[in-house]
Design a protein around this motif. Sequence first.
Motif, PDB file in Angstrom:
ATOM      1  N   THR A  80       0.819  -1.219   0.000  1.00 54.92           N
ATOM      2  CA  THR A  80       0.000   0.000   0.000  1.00 54.92           C
ATOM      3  C   THR A  80       0.851   1.268   0.000  1.00 54.92           C
ATOM      4  OG1 THR A  80      -0.186   0.004   2.409  1.00 54.92           O
ATOM      5  CG2 THR A  80      -1.911  -1.178   1.172  1.00 54.92           C
ATOM      6  N   GLY A  81       2.140   1.108  -0.221  1.00 49.36           N
ATOM      7  CA  GLY A  81       3.010   2.277  -0.370  1.00 49.36           C
ATOM      8  C   GLY A  81       3.374   2.978   0.914  1.00 49.36           C
ATOM      9  N   ARG A  82       3.357   2.274   2.036  1.00 45.51           N
ATOM     10  CA  ARG A  82       3.628   2.942   3.313  1.00 45.51           C
ATOM     11  C   ARG A  82       5.033   3.516   3.408  1.00 45.51           C
ATOM     12  NH1 ARG A  82       2.246  -0.726   8.033  1.00 45.51           N
ATOM     13  NH2 ARG A  82       3.113  -2.327   6.683  1.00 45.51           N
ATOM     14  N   ALA A  83       5.988   2.968   2.646  1.00 43.82           N
ATOM     15  CA  ALA A  83       7.352   3.491   2.682  1.00 43.82           C
ATOM     16  C   ALA A  83       7.536   4.705   1.784  1.00 43.82           C
ATOM     17  CB  ALA A  83       8.342   2.399   2.265  1.00 43.82           C
ATOM     18  N   LEU A  84       6.651   4.915   0.828  1.00 45.01           N
ATOM     19  CA  LEU A  84       6.878   5.954  -0.177  1.00 45.01           C
ATOM     20  C   LEU A  84       7.030   7.355   0.412  1.00 45.01           C
ATOM     21  CD1 LEU A  84       4.626   4.760  -3.141  1.00 45.01           C
ATOM     22  CD2 LEU A  84       7.032   4.249  -2.682  1.00 45.01           C
ATOM     23  N   PRO A  85       6.193   7.786   1.372  1.00 49.63           N
ATOM     24  CA  PRO A  85       6.405   9.129   1.941  1.00 49.63           C
ATOM     25  C   PRO A  85       7.781   9.283   2.594  1.00 49.63           C
ATOM     26  CG  PRO A  85       4.204   8.345   2.468  1.00 49.63           C
ATOM     27  CD  PRO A  85       4.945   7.175   1.877  1.00 49.63           C
ATOM     28  N   ALA A  86       8.229   8.246   3.303  1.00 56.23           N
ATOM     29  CA  ALA A  86       9.544   8.313   3.956  1.00 56.23           C
ATOM     30  C   ALA A  86      10.668   8.354   2.930  1.00 56.23           C
ATOM     31  CB  ALA A  86       9.721   7.119   4.890  1.00 56.23           C
ATOM     32  N   LEU A  87      10.539   7.582   1.864  1.00 55.09           N
ATOM     33  CA  LEU A  87      11.557   7.586   0.815  1.00 55.09           C
ATOM     34  C   LEU A  87      11.571   8.925   0.085  1.00 55.09           C
ATOM     35  CD1 LEU A  87      11.000   3.958  -0.528  1.00 55.09           C
ATOM     36  CD2 LEU A  87      12.886   4.764   0.926  1.00 55.09           C
ATOM     37  N   ARG A  88      10.394   9.493  -0.150  1.00 54.65           N
ATOM     38  CA  ARG A  88      10.315  10.806  -0.801  1.00 54.65           C
ATOM     39  C   ARG A  88      10.984  11.871   0.057  1.00 54.65           C
ATOM     40  NH1 ARG A  88      10.706  12.415  -5.336  1.00 54.65           N
ATOM     41  NH2 ARG A  88       8.991  11.128  -6.105  1.00 54.65           N
ATOM     42  N   GLU A  89      10.779  11.817   1.370  1.00 52.79           N
ATOM     43  CA  GLU A  89      11.419  12.788   2.266  1.00 52.79           C
ATOM     44  C   GLU A  89      12.928  12.767   2.104  1.00 52.79           C
ATOM     45  OE1 GLU A  89      10.383  12.377   6.397  1.00 52.79           O
ATOM     46  OE2 GLU A  89       8.232  12.313   5.952  1.00 52.79           O
ATOM     47  N   VAL A  90      13.491  11.576   1.929  1.00 51.35           N
ATOM     48  CA  VAL A  90      14.945  11.441   1.859  1.00 51.35           C
ATOM     49  C   VAL A  90      15.493  11.936   0.520  1.00 51.35           C
ATOM     50  CG1 VAL A  90      16.847   9.780   1.928  1.00 51.35           C
ATOM     51  CG2 VAL A  90      14.962   9.542   3.518  1.00 51.35           C
ATOM     52  N   VAL A  91      14.832  11.608  -0.588  1.00 53.04           N
ATOM     53  CA  VAL A  91      15.377  11.990  -1.904  1.00 53.04           C
ATOM     54  C   VAL A  91      14.882  13.345  -2.382  1.00 53.04           C
ATOM     55  CG1 VAL A  91      15.732   9.586  -2.586  1.00 53.04           C
ATOM     56  CG2 VAL A  91      13.617  10.767  -3.263  1.00 53.04           C
ATOM     57  N   GLY A  92      13.856  13.883  -1.730  1.00 52.66           N
ATOM     58  CA  GLY A  92      13.359  15.210  -2.074  1.00 52.66           C
ATOM     59  C   GLY A  92      12.590  15.231  -3.392  1.00 52.66           C
ATOM     60  N   PRO A  93      12.143  16.410  -3.777  1.00 54.41           N
ATOM     61  CA  PRO A  93      11.296  16.532  -4.966  1.00 54.41           C
ATOM     62  C   PRO A  93      12.017  16.208  -6.269  1.00 54.41           C
ATOM     63  CG  PRO A  93      11.803  18.699  -4.067  1.00 54.41           C
ATOM     64  CD  PRO A  93      12.301  17.694  -3.080  1.00 54.41           C
ATOM     65  N   GLN A  94      13.354  16.322  -6.293  1.00 53.12           N
ATOM     66  CA  GLN A  94      14.101  16.008  -7.516  1.00 53.12           C
ATOM     67  C   GLN A  94      14.440  14.538  -7.642  1.00 53.12           C
ATOM     68  OE1 GLN A  94      14.311  18.475  -9.665  1.00 53.12           O
ATOM     69  NE2 GLN A  94      13.298  19.684  -8.078  1.00 53.12           N
ATOM     70  N   GLY A  95      14.246  13.764  -6.583  1.00 48.92           N
ATOM     71  CA  GLY A  95      14.569  12.344  -6.619  1.00 48.92           C
ATOM     72  C   GLY A  95      13.505  11.528  -7.324  1.00 48.92           C
ATOM     73  N   ALA A  96      13.827  10.268  -7.560  1.00 47.95           N
ATOM     74  CA  ALA A  96      12.891   9.333  -8.184  1.00 47.95           C
ATOM     75  C   ALA A  96      12.530   8.249  -7.174  1.00 47.95           C
ATOM     76  CB  ALA A  96      13.515   8.700  -9.430  1.00 47.95           C
TER      77      ALA A  96
END
Length: 199
Positions: free
Chosen positions: A52-68
């Motif tokens: 259900t994508g529970r890790a996605l917000p945490a991963l996004r925080e780490v790589v920021g808006p320019q990350g994939a």
Amino acid sequence: MSDDHTRVRDFFSARAADWDNRFPDDGPAYRAAASELGLRPGGRVLDAGCGTGRALPALREVVGPQGAVLGIDLTPAMLEAATRAGRGREGQLLLGDVTRLPLRDGALDAVFGAGLISHLPDPAANLRELRRVVRPGGTLALFHPIGRAALAARQGRQITEDDLRAETNLRPLLSGAGWHLTSYVDEDARFLALAVRQD
């Protein structure tokens, strides 16, 4: 689809609608694990078997808006739940098979796998496939928001010697697949094994 894939898809399809409600307090554990991946802003990371994508917000925080940030899962119902929860805004959700990833060699800086290893049909081969898509020196995180003993107790079972997540089993399994285990934590509050891609 193999019998293993059908079994996994059926297991998670039946649980998808209520999955997040069963584990409402896992966010801090996911954030702590994501912070240990060694990712920088602009990094590229895959949540393999994202559910259900529970890790996605945490991963996004780490790589920021320019990350994939990519999330791939075999079960349509889990991806639908991720979309309903708004997690498709945090990363690209893909229906697919982590044993045959639709990614080029060395495309990623890291792979995150929450609860993944126990559902892999051929762990040695599947860990080699995860290695294929990570750049040399990139990271693999095998995570669970509770440790092996706590998980076994929750499921009403005992830990057995053949548990793939036991360090004595996991270290040689990872090594044979081209990974070097650099950190291993198995405590009540979390399980986190970090490995680096070897050349």
